[in-house]
Design a protein around this motif. Structure first.
Motif, PDB file in Angstrom:
ATOM      1  N   VAL A 132      41.993  43.373  45.990  1.00  0.00           N
ATOM      2  CA  VAL A 132      42.081  43.989  47.314  1.00  0.00           C
ATOM      3  C   VAL A 132      43.531  44.333  47.656  1.00  0.00           C
ATOM      4  N   SER A 133      44.454  43.415  47.434  1.00  0.00           N
ATOM      5  CA  SER A 133      45.844  43.655  47.837  1.00  0.00           C
ATOM      6  C   SER A 133      46.647  44.447  46.807  1.00  0.00           C
ATOM      7  N   THR A 134      46.220  44.440  45.536  1.00  0.00           N
ATOM      8  CA  THR A 134      46.999  45.112  44.494  1.00  0.00           C
ATOM      9  C   THR A 134      46.385  46.420  44.012  1.00  0.00           C
ATOM     10  N   PRO A 175      41.650  33.576  33.270  1.00  0.00           N
ATOM     11  CA  PRO A 175      42.520  33.502  34.452  1.00  0.00           C
ATOM     12  C   PRO A 175      43.538  34.633  34.524  1.00  0.00           C
ATOM     13  N   LEU A 176      43.914  35.236  33.391  1.00  0.00           N
ATOM     14  CA  LEU A 176      44.872  36.347  33.428  1.00  0.00           C
ATOM     15  C   LEU A 176      44.288  37.563  34.139  1.00  0.00           C
ATOM     16  N   VAL A 177      42.989  37.783  33.988  1.00  0.00           N
ATOM     17  CA  VAL A 177      42.337  38.892  34.682  1.00  0.00           C
ATOM     18  C   VAL A 177      42.396  38.658  36.195  1.00  0.00           C
ATOM     19  N   VAL A 178      42.159  37.416  36.613  1.00  0.00           N
ATOM     20  CA  VAL A 178      42.225  37.066  38.035  1.00  0.00           C
ATOM     21  C   VAL A 178      43.653  37.250  38.555  1.00  0.00           C
ATOM     22  N   ALA A 219      44.548  40.929  38.997  1.00  0.00           N
ATOM     23  CA  ALA A 219      43.925  41.528  40.180  1.00  0.00           C
ATOM     24  C   ALA A 219      44.581  41.042  41.469  1.00  0.00           C
ATOM     25  N   LEU A 220      44.968  39.774  41.515  1.00  0.00           N
ATOM     26  CA  LEU A 220      45.515  39.200  42.746  1.00  0.00           C
ATOM     27  C   LEU A 220      47.021  39.408  42.904  1.00  0.00           C
ATOM     28  N   ARG A 221      47.763  39.391  41.778  1.00  0.00           N
ATOM     29  CA  ARG A 221      49.227  39.407  41.874  1.00  0.00           C
ATOM     30  C   ARG A 221      49.885  40.582  41.173  1.00  0.00           C
ATOM     31  N   GLY A 222      49.122  41.354  40.385  1.00  0.00           N
ATOM     32  CA  GLY A 222      49.657  42.550  39.742  1.00  0.00           C
ATOM     33  C   GLY A 222      49.983  42.363  38.276  1.00  0.00           C
ATOM     34  N   SER A 223      50.020  43.483  37.574  1.00  0.00           N
ATOM     35  CA  SER A 223      50.274  43.481  36.126  1.00  0.00           C
ATOM     36  C   SER A 223      51.649  42.955  35.768  1.00  0.00           C
ATOM     37  N   ALA A 224      52.652  43.251  36.599  1.00  0.00           N
ATOM     38  CA  ALA A 224      54.013  42.813  36.284  1.00  0.00           C
ATOM     39  C   ALA A 224      54.093  41.296  36.202  1.00  0.00           C
ATOM     40  N   VAL A 225      53.407  40.596  37.091  1.00  0.00           N
ATOM     41  CA  VAL A 225      53.417  39.132  37.082  1.00  0.00           C
ATOM     42  C   VAL A 225      52.750  38.612  35.814  1.00  0.00           C
ATOM     43  N   ASP A 278      52.242  40.249  32.946  1.00  0.00           N
ATOM     44  CA  ASP A 278      53.039  40.625  31.775  1.00  0.00           C
ATOM     45  C   ASP A 278      54.229  39.694  31.605  1.00  0.00           C
ATOM     46  N   ALA A 279      54.848  39.301  32.705  1.00  0.00           N
ATOM     47  CA  ALA A 279      55.990  38.375  32.623  1.00  0.00           C
ATOM     48  C   ALA A 279      55.527  37.006  32.124  1.00  0.00           C
ATOM     49  N   LEU A 280      54.371  36.545  32.613  1.00  0.00           N
ATOM     50  CA  LEU A 280      53.837  35.258  32.166  1.00  0.00           C
ATOM     51  C   LEU A 280      53.444  35.283  30.696  1.00  0.00           C
ATOM     52  N   ALA A 281      52.900  36.398  30.266  1.00  0.00           N
ATOM     53  CA  ALA A 281      52.403  36.503  28.890  1.00  0.00           C
ATOM     54  C   ALA A 281      53.429  37.136  27.948  1.00  0.00           C
ATOM     55  N   GLY A 282      54.647  37.308  28.387  1.00  0.00           N
ATOM     56  CA  GLY A 282      55.664  37.873  27.531  1.00  0.00           C
ATOM     57  C   GLY A 282      55.403  39.328  27.188  1.00  0.00           C
ATOM     58  N   GLY A 283      54.756  40.064  28.100  1.00  0.00           N
ATOM     59  CA  GLY A 283      54.489  41.464  27.885  1.00  0.00           C
ATOM     60  C   GLY A 283      53.316  41.755  26.988  1.00  0.00           C
TER      61      GLY A 283
END
Length: 141
Positions: A87-89, A117-120, A123-129, A131-136
């Protein structure tokens, strides 16, 4: 989708998901990321969670379920997909689920929901977050 998957394991008067859940029903989310619940105890807690979920993810449709029988007649394993957007992103929410559902006397008493959980988080915090967590290397599909 659950009515189809669980069939006669559900009481005939159980029209909505909350109707299907026993008053003392439990939902568990073993892969829940920080900030989201990993366990909900009781129908009231489940109802509150579902109300809040609509503010986070706009579901567009659910995929056709695959149902797996088990040796326990009260337990059903359901594999399905859910599609929507954060909803927010505005980010896509294309999720695959495997749910282990226990019913007693026509109601769900335990629902264990496995999902990515990465899909969640995307959706909630955006791809950039994510990608940063998963090293791109996060899977965007």
């Amino acid at each position: 989708m659950l009515r189809k998957a669980l069939g006669n394991r559900l009481a005939p008067d159980a029209a909505t998901f909350l109707d299907m859940v026993a008053d003392n029903g439990v939902m568990e989310f073993p892969y829940s990321p920080p900030g989201l619940p990993s366990r909900l105890d009781g129908k009231a807690a489940i109802a509150r969670h579902l109300e809040g979920l609509g503010d986070m993810i706009a579901f567009e449709r659910m995929g056709e379920p695959t149902i797996y029988a088990t040796t326990d007649p009260d337990v059903t394993i359901v594999e399905f997909e859910g599609f929507g957007r954060g909803v927010s992103t505005g980010e896509s929410y294309d999720q695959r689920y495997i749910s282990v559902v226990r019913t007693v006397a026509g109601r769900i008493v335990h629902y264990r929901d496995y999902w990515n959980p990465l899909v969640v988080l995307r959706a909630l915090r955006g791809s950039a977050v994510v990608d940063a967590l998963a090293g791109g290397a996060a899977d965007h599909g």
